[in-house]
Design an enzyme around this catalytic site. Sequence first.
Site, short mmCIF file in Angstrom:
data_model
loop_
_atom_site.label_atom_id
_atom_site.label_comp_id
_atom_site.label_asym_id
_atom_site.label_seq_id
_atom_site.Cartn_x
_atom_site.Cartn_y
_atom_site.Cartn_z
N SER A 126 -35.29 -58.56 -73.50
CA SER A 126 -34.13 -59.36 -73.87
C SER A 126 -32.92 -58.47 -74.07
O SER A 126 -33.03 -57.25 -74.01
CB SER A 126 -34.41 -60.12 -75.16
OG SER A 126 -34.46 -59.22 -76.24
N LYS A 127 -31.82 -59.05 -74.30
CA LYS A 127 -30.55 -58.35 -74.50
C LYS A 127 -30.69 -57.17 -75.47
O LYS A 127 -30.10 -56.13 -75.27
CB LYS A 127 -29.51 -59.31 -75.09
CG LYS A 127 -28.94 -60.27 -74.10
CD LYS A 127 -27.68 -59.69 -73.45
CE LYS A 127 -27.01 -60.71 -72.55
NZ LYS A 127 -27.82 -60.98 -71.36
#
Length: 460
Positions: free
Chosen positions: A237-238
Site C-alpha cells: 500500500s501507499k
Amino acid sequence: MTVVTRFAPSPTGFLHIGGARTALFCWLYAKKMKGKFILRIEDTDIERSTQVSVDAILDAMAWLNLDYDEGPYYQTKRFDRYREAMDQLLEEGKAYRCTCSKERLEALRAEQTANKEKPRYDGHCRDKKKGEAKPFVVRFRNPQEGVVEFNDLIRGKLIFQNSELDDLIIARTDSTPTYNFTVVVDDNDMKVTHVIRGDDHINNTPRQINMLRALGATLPIYSHVSMILGADGKRLSKRHGAEGVMEYREDGFLPDALLNYLVRLGWSHGDQEIFSRDELIQLFDMDHINKSPAAFNLEKLYWLNQHYMKTSPIDVVAKELAWHMDRLKIDTTCGPSLAEIISAQAERVKTLKEMAERSRYFYEDVSYNDESVKKNITPEALPALTMLQEALTNLPEWNKELLHKTLEDVAEKCAIKLGKIAQPLRVAVTGDTVSPPIDQTLVLLGRERTLERLKRAIFD
RNA sequence: GCUCCCUUCGUCUAGCGGUUAGGACGCUGCCCUCUCACGGCGGUAACGCGGAUUCGAAUUCCGCAGGGAGCGCCA
C-alpha cells in the site's frame, strides 16, 4: 501449438507493481516460447473504468518496454460477442434468467452469514419455468456435483468441489456482461493458451473452467503467481512507498532495473541476480516460480538500479536522465554532457533523480552549504587555495592528469596532504563536501567556472 | 464463518532423501582512498511447531499454528 499469453488489467487506476510483474511474466513466457502476448483492457465496469487509467497503463507498459503483439483489446467493444455467447448458453439451458431482487439476495446473504455459512446464491430461479416480466440477471448454471480439477503450472494440482460454487451472474440487469464471463469468452476467442495471473484469481478458476466447458472451449493452462507484499509483509500500500510503476520512474529508477528486480521476486535461476532482457527470454521458465508471496525490498532495487546505471548503454541511461533533468528544470545545454555526468556520478548515487539533483552545480550557480564552507574554507586553507588559483590560471591544458598533478604540487609546496586542499577546493566549486573525484569534477566544470568559483571562495 | 492458497537468514532466494544448508540485498569488520562512493577480502543471520515414513529428512505424508486470498448485478 503457439503459446498465447495475455495481460488483462482493468483500467481503474495506474499500473501497479504487482500487475507489472504479472505482465512481465506473461511477456517473458510468450517471448521465450516464440508465441504471442496480448494486451486486453477489462473495462466492463463502466462506472470505475477511465480513459486516464487506460492511458496510464499504456504509458507504463511502454516505459517498461513490454510490447504486445496484439491489442489493446477493449472489452467494452465486444459486448455483441458476449451477448452472442450468453444467448447460446441461455438457449442450451446452461444459463438462466434470475429475477431475484437485490433485497432478497441481501437477506439471503445475511441469513447465511448469521448461520456461519458461506454466502452464495441458493438457486431460487434455477428451475423456474417462464420468468415473469421483471428485471432479470443471467446466471450461469454451475454443475452441482463433482469436482473441477486443474493442473496449475506453479501450484500443481488444484481441486475444487462444485458444491462450493454457486450460480454466478454473467449479465447484469442492464444486460452488460460481468468479469468472469467476459474473461472466459475472450480467452477462448483470442485462443489464449496460458493464463498467467495473480493468485487472487485461484478461486475464480473453477467457475471459469466450468463456463469454458459449457462454451465448448479448450481449456488454457493456468499459472497463478503469488502477490507482492509491502516491506512489512503486509499488503502493498501507499505506506511502503510507491505502488505505481510510473512512481518508480519519478523516483529515478531505470525500467530494466525495475524489471530485473521484479523478475527475481518469485522467479530464480540458481544464484544469478543480474539478467539482461535476452537472457531472461532465454532462461525464464514456469518451473522456478516461487509459490509464496514476496515482500518488496527497496534496498535491493536501489542496488540493481545502481548496477544498471553503471552498466547500461550510456545513451539509454542518458535518455532517462534527461527526463529527470527536465523535470527538475535543470538546463543542461551549457555544461558537461549527460554521458559525462553519468560516468562521473553513477557509482555514487542510487537513482537518476539523485544524480540529477546532485549534478546541479555543473550547470547552475553553486549554492553553498554554510557548515561545509565554515569547516573547510578556513584561514589555514586560503594560502593553498590562492596558490592553486594561480597555478590553475596558468595551466596550459585543462585535463584530469594535469589537474591532478597541479593539486599534488600545490599540496606539496604547502606541506599539506592532498585532502587538505582537495576538500576546500571541492566546497569552493561545488558548494559541498561530496562530488566525483576532484580532478574529474574540475574537468567537467571547465576552467572558467572553476576559477570564477575559486575566486569567489577566496575573497568572500 | 466457509472454501482455497502460502511457510528456508531481516528481505529476495538456491536446495528437490545424505550439503560445514549456498548466493544476493541489507547490516558489519578490514583493505583501497582527495570527499562521497565503487571495488576487493571477511563476518552476521534461516529450514514455524508437533507427529509419521526412512538407516537417514529443509526436502515425503498427516496434524497444528501463523500469514494471505476469495465468498458482489467489482475486476
